[in-house]
Design an enzyme around this catalytic site. Structure first.
Site, mmCIF file in Angstrom:
data_model
loop_
_atom_site.group_PDB
_atom_site.id
_atom_site.type_symbol
_atom_site.label_atom_id
_atom_site.label_comp_id
_atom_site.label_asym_id
_atom_site.label_seq_id
_atom_site.Cartn_x
_atom_site.Cartn_y
_atom_site.Cartn_z
ATOM 1 N N ASP A 11 29.913 52.483 36.854
ATOM 2 C CA ASP A 11 31.033 53.297 36.813
ATOM 3 C C ASP A 11 31.197 53.423 35.173
ATOM 4 O OD1 ASP A 11 33.472 54.875 37.178
ATOM 5 O OD2 ASP A 11 34.538 53.261 36.933
ATOM 6 N N TYR A 43 34.870 58.171 30.435
ATOM 7 C CA TYR A 43 33.979 59.184 30.634
ATOM 8 C C TYR A 43 34.977 60.710 30.820
ATOM 9 C CZ TYR A 43 29.983 56.785 31.684
ATOM 10 O OH TYR A 43 28.696 55.719 31.453
ATOM 11 N N CYS A 74 31.690 56.789 40.407
ATOM 12 C CA CYS A 74 32.420 57.394 39.317
ATOM 13 C C CYS A 74 32.265 58.779 39.714
ATOM 14 C CB CYS A 74 31.840 57.305 38.038
ATOM 15 S SG CYS A 74 32.916 58.030 36.521
ATOM 16 N N ASN A 75 33.734 59.669 39.920
ATOM 17 C CA ASN A 75 33.525 60.799 40.335
ATOM 18 C C ASN A 75 33.253 61.896 39.044
ATOM 19 O OD1 ASN A 75 35.264 61.337 43.079
ATOM 20 N ND2 ASN A 75 36.085 59.642 41.958
ATOM 21 N N THR A 76 33.623 61.587 37.925
ATOM 22 C CA THR A 76 33.150 62.175 36.700
ATOM 23 C C THR A 76 31.717 61.985 36.448
ATOM 24 O OG1 THR A 76 35.649 61.770 35.817
ATOM 25 C CG2 THR A 76 33.526 62.271 34.210
ATOM 26 N N CYS A 187 39.837 59.429 41.367
ATOM 27 C CA CYS A 187 39.103 58.648 40.417
ATOM 28 C C CYS A 187 38.859 57.064 40.937
ATOM 29 C CB CYS A 187 39.721 58.656 39.126
ATOM 30 S SG CYS A 187 39.047 57.360 37.943
ATOM 31 N N THR A 188 38.030 56.500 40.875
ATOM 32 C CA THR A 188 37.888 55.015 41.403
ATOM 33 C C THR A 188 38.800 54.306 40.882
ATOM 34 O OG1 THR A 188 35.789 54.500 40.138
ATOM 35 C CG2 THR A 188 35.292 55.266 42.532
ATOM 36 N N HIS A 189 39.190 54.388 39.480
ATOM 37 C CA HIS A 189 40.161 53.575 38.716
ATOM 38 C C HIS A 189 41.574 53.810 39.525
ATOM 39 C CE1 HIS A 189 37.331 53.787 35.257
ATOM 40 N NE2 HIS A 189 38.171 52.632 35.140
#
Length: 261
Positions: A11, A43, A74-76, A187-189
């Protein structure tokens, strides 16, 4: 690929640890290598070319470590370069995207009102635009970039409840949450904020992320390739980060542990 070979998960920073926990829960016998790129986070506000360059550095690292699959947690990063990574590496590469499909289809055919929270770049990339176009005709889809949530996780301020609440209210108060059916944690965050978000949202509002679906997809791909680790014992989890400070390693371990509680 050897069935006992590790799975690489990475990520932009620490958000992917929530995905790592989901994979570990579903596939407890697998060996996992987690790499957080916190020295280059976030990112979501960087140029796509810079993100793609970092992803190749990490992918090359994983190949040197002999992984049997990679997960872009990570989606981005997925939106920027998952296709290139799949072409470049000889192992399965699993990406992530905001769980908009799940949010729209959970209503049993009824039109849904969905708010997608994500990083600015995820929401701007063509991959999300195509995903949104698939569902926006029948469903109402709203989007909200939330870059400061990433910063809170990376700076170890999740325990600052006043800051967390103020930031969430700043992003969510413009919306009438009572009229929404689902809120997507894109977003994984953002998964680390689930409990705080739930306190702000009405009880009937579904909070949806893609972590379990990603773990399930990984399991399916490994099963099809006859590459699941048969055991016998629990697999190991190794954590590394481009910020190699002891404080970052400690934060990583605490975040991973928090996902298991």
């Amino acid at each position: 690929m050897a069935s006992d070979a590790p799975i690489g998960i990475f990520d932009s920073g620490l958000g992917g640890l929530s995905v790592t926990a989901a994979i570990q829960k579903l596939l407890p016998q697998e060996n996992l290598l987690y790499f957080g790129d916190s020295a280059y986070a976030p990112y979501g506000t960087k140029e796509p070319a810079r993100i793609a360059q970092r992803c190749q550095v990490i992918g090359d690292r994983f190949m040197d470590q002999g992984v049997k699959a990679m997960v872009i947690a990570c989606n981005t990063a997925t939106s920027v370069c998952v296709d290139q990574m799949r072409q470049h590496y000889p192992v399965p590469v699993i990406g992530m995207e905001p769980a908009l499909k799940l949010a729209c289809t959970r209503g049993g055919g009824r039109p849904q009102r969905v708010l997608v929270t994500a990083t600015p770049l995820t929401l701007k990339e063509a991959k999300f635009s195509r995903l949104m176009a698939r569902f926006s005709g029948r469903h109402t889809i709203l989007t909200q970039p939330c870059p400061d949530l990433v910063t809170i996780v990376e700076s170890d301020r999740l325990n600052d409840q006043a800051l967390v609440d103020a930031t969430l209210h700043r992003y969510l108060d413009p919306y009438d949450l009572q009229t929404l059916d689902a809120l997507v944690l894109g977003c994984t965050h953002f998964v680390f904020f689930r409990r705080s978000i739930a306190r702000i949202c009405p009880p009937g509002l579904a909070l949806i992320d893609g972590n379990h679906g990603t773990a399930r997809h990984l399991k399916d791909l490994l099963s099809q390739a006859d590459a699941l680790n048969p055991g016998p014992g629990p697999g190991r989890v190794e954590i590394a980060n481009s910020d190699s400070s002891p404080a970052m390693l400690d934060l990583s371990k605490r975040l991973l542990a928090s996902c298991r509680s």
